[in-house]
Design a protein around this motif. Structure first.
Motif, PDB file in Angstrom:
ATOM      1  N   THR A 170      44.943  46.507  35.291  1.00  0.00           N
ATOM      2  CA  THR A 170      44.280  45.197  35.353  1.00  0.00           C
ATOM      3  C   THR A 170      45.213  44.127  35.910  1.00  0.00           C
ATOM      4  OG1 THR A 170      44.829  44.809  33.021  1.00  0.00           O
ATOM      5  CG2 THR A 170      42.648  45.705  33.495  1.00  0.00           C
ATOM      6  N   GLU A 203      47.549  52.600  44.217  1.00  0.00           N
ATOM      7  CA  GLU A 203      47.760  51.488  45.135  1.00  0.00           C
ATOM      8  C   GLU A 203      47.890  51.976  46.576  1.00  0.00           C
ATOM      9  OE1 GLU A 203      51.218  49.465  43.828  1.00  0.00           O
ATOM     10  OE2 GLU A 203      50.287  48.593  42.047  1.00  0.00           O
ATOM     11  N   LEU A 256      47.401  41.418  44.177  1.00  0.00           N
ATOM     12  CA  LEU A 256      46.482  42.240  43.397  1.00  0.00           C
ATOM     13  C   LEU A 256      46.006  43.405  44.260  1.00  0.00           C
ATOM     14  CD1 LEU A 256      44.372  39.414  41.712  1.00  0.00           C
ATOM     15  CD2 LEU A 256      46.234  40.714  40.692  1.00  0.00           C
ATOM     16  N   PRO A 304      42.361  45.560  49.412  1.00  0.00           N
ATOM     17  CA  PRO A 304      41.294  44.561  49.265  1.00  0.00           C
ATOM     18  C   PRO A 304      41.036  43.808  50.561  1.00  0.00           C
ATOM     19  CG  PRO A 304      43.313  43.834  48.187  1.00  0.00           C
ATOM     20  CD  PRO A 304      43.511  45.267  48.552  1.00  0.00           C
ATOM     21  N   ARG A 345      47.037  44.497  38.267  1.00  0.00           N
ATOM     22  CA  ARG A 345      46.978  44.666  39.719  1.00  0.00           C
ATOM     23  C   ARG A 345      45.573  44.417  40.267  1.00  0.00           C
ATOM     24  NH1 ARG A 345      50.991  47.217  37.491  1.00  0.00           N
ATOM     25  NH2 ARG A 345      52.871  47.766  38.660  1.00  0.00           N
ATOM     26  N   GLY A 346      44.690  43.916  39.399  1.00  0.00           N
ATOM     27  CA  GLY A 346      43.365  43.507  39.852  1.00  0.00           C
ATOM     28  C   GLY A 346      42.254  44.503  39.627  1.00  0.00           C
ATOM     29  N   ALA A 347      42.553  45.681  39.101  1.00  0.00           N
ATOM     30  CA  ALA A 347      41.523  46.703  38.925  1.00  0.00           C
ATOM     31  C   ALA A 347      40.599  46.382  37.758  1.00  0.00           C
ATOM     32  CB  ALA A 347      42.169  48.069  38.702  1.00  0.00           C
ATOM     33  N   HIS A 348      39.367  46.830  37.887  1.00  0.00           N
ATOM     34  CA  HIS A 348      38.436  46.832  36.756  1.00  0.00           C
ATOM     35  C   HIS A 348      38.527  48.206  36.104  1.00  0.00           C
ATOM     36  CE1 HIS A 348      34.925  46.464  34.259  1.00  0.00           C
ATOM     37  NE2 HIS A 348      34.315  47.450  34.901  1.00  0.00           N
ATOM     38  N   SER A 361      42.542  44.950  43.614  1.00  0.00           N
ATOM     39  CA  SER A 361      41.400  44.049  43.481  1.00  0.00           C
ATOM     40  C   SER A 361      40.144  44.708  44.035  1.00  0.00           C
ATOM     41  CB  SER A 361      41.680  42.745  44.231  1.00  0.00           C
ATOM     42  OG  SER A 361      40.574  41.873  44.157  1.00  0.00           O
ATOM     43  N   GLY A 362      39.048  44.635  43.271  1.00  0.00           N
ATOM     44  CA  GLY A 362      37.785  45.213  43.705  1.00  0.00           C
ATOM     45  C   GLY A 362      37.642  46.695  43.430  1.00  0.00           C
ATOM     46  N   SER A 412      44.959  38.223  46.914  1.00  0.00           N
ATOM     47  CA  SER A 412      44.776  39.673  46.950  1.00  0.00           C
ATOM     48  C   SER A 412      46.068  40.402  47.273  1.00  0.00           C
ATOM     49  CB  SER A 412      43.695  40.043  47.970  1.00  0.00           C
ATOM     50  OG  SER A 412      44.097  39.683  49.269  1.00  0.00           O
TER      51      SER A 412
END
Length: 273
Positions: free
Chosen positions: A28, A266, A5, A272, A30-33, A8-9, A2
């Motif tokens: 994405t 960010e 990322l 996260p 960086r973990g984003a949806h 994330s989440g 994490s």
């Protein structure tokens, strides 16, 4: 994991059309949806229609000042003129004028078509160009403004009131997206509390989001969600105007760049874990 990322989440809704995939890729990684719901569609004006007529108008007399607002728009204008056989005449006409660019992309387009390096607004805002022109005086001057979907009515009216003859060159316009389903799905997700952030990169995208919600009787619920549960972000003050008009709080990136918007998310969104 994490630590690498930072998003994330997090679920981010994107209303952009142009470069949406590039923006989504930054998020994405960086973990984003990412939920894509383009709220507008850019329509180039026919080469034999409004744009050709505007070019003819520009060539009908000497030009004193040229304002390039967007890189893709200015470049598209000159390319259309080349296609119609008047590109050299247009370059000659514009080359004899004072050249102004709203930002780095517009500046690059001006130089890219063979014209001299233009004066560029440090803040990359049209309002700064307007202040620059009014401070120098425009009475009796013929000012060509490459508009970008938004007709820039106030900008042009201020110049006209100051004594300029203003020639607008509309290179493209905006309409509803061809497929409304992704936009409707994004609106529903925001209302349901399933979206954490909505970053905007253009004023029309923000305005059309509210417009579509209103036309489908979801406007009040969307505004409430954006005011209370969503981090709303803008790439600059022009983009933020529809948000201000709707009373939606927003954060603004330090620079008018997509990467700066990502950095803002960010920073402002919960880490996260």
């Amino acid at each position: 994991m994490s630590e690498n990322l930072p998003l994330s989440g997090v679920t981010v809704g994107l209303t952009a059309e142009r470069k949406a995939d590039e923006f989504a890729a930054l998020l994405t990684r960086r973990g984003a949806h990412v939920v894509l719901g383009p709220s507008m569609h850019t329509v180039p004006l026919p080469e034999d229609g409004e744009l050709a007529a505007a070019t003819t108008d520009v060539l009908s007399g000497p030009v004193d000042v040229v304002v390039a607002v967007t890189g893709v728009g200015f470049r598209g204008w000159v390319e259309a003129a080349d296609h119609n056989g008047v590109g050299d005449r247009l370059r000659e006409s514009l080359g004899s004028a004072t050249l102004l660019a709203r930002g780095a992309k517009a500046r690059g387009a001006v130089r890219g078509v063979g014209l001299a390096d233009p004066w560029t607004a440090p803040t990359e805002e049209s309002s700064e160009i307007l202040e620059y022109l009014l401070a120098g005086g425009v009475s009796g001057k013929r000012v060509v403004v490459q508009v970008h979907g938004d007709p820039m009515t106030e900008f042009r009216e201020r110049l006209t009131q100051a004594g300029a003859e203003v020639v607008a060159v509309p290179v493209y316009r905006w309409t509803d997206p061809v497929d409304l389903a992704p936009l409707d799905a994004l609106i529903d997700a925001v209302i349901a509390g399933e979206v954490d952030a909505l970053p905007f990169t253009s004023a029309p995208a923000a305005a059309n989001l509210f417009g579509r919600a209103d036309r489908t009787e979801r406007g009040a619920a969307l505004r409430q969600a954006m005011r209370e549960r969503v981090l709303v972000a803008s790439v600059g003050p022009v983009t933020a105007k529809p948000l201000e008009a709707e009373g939606v709080p927003y954060s603004m990136s330090e620079r008018a760049r997509t990467a700066s918007l990502v950095t803002l998310l960010e920073t402002r969104l919960p880490s996260p874990g």
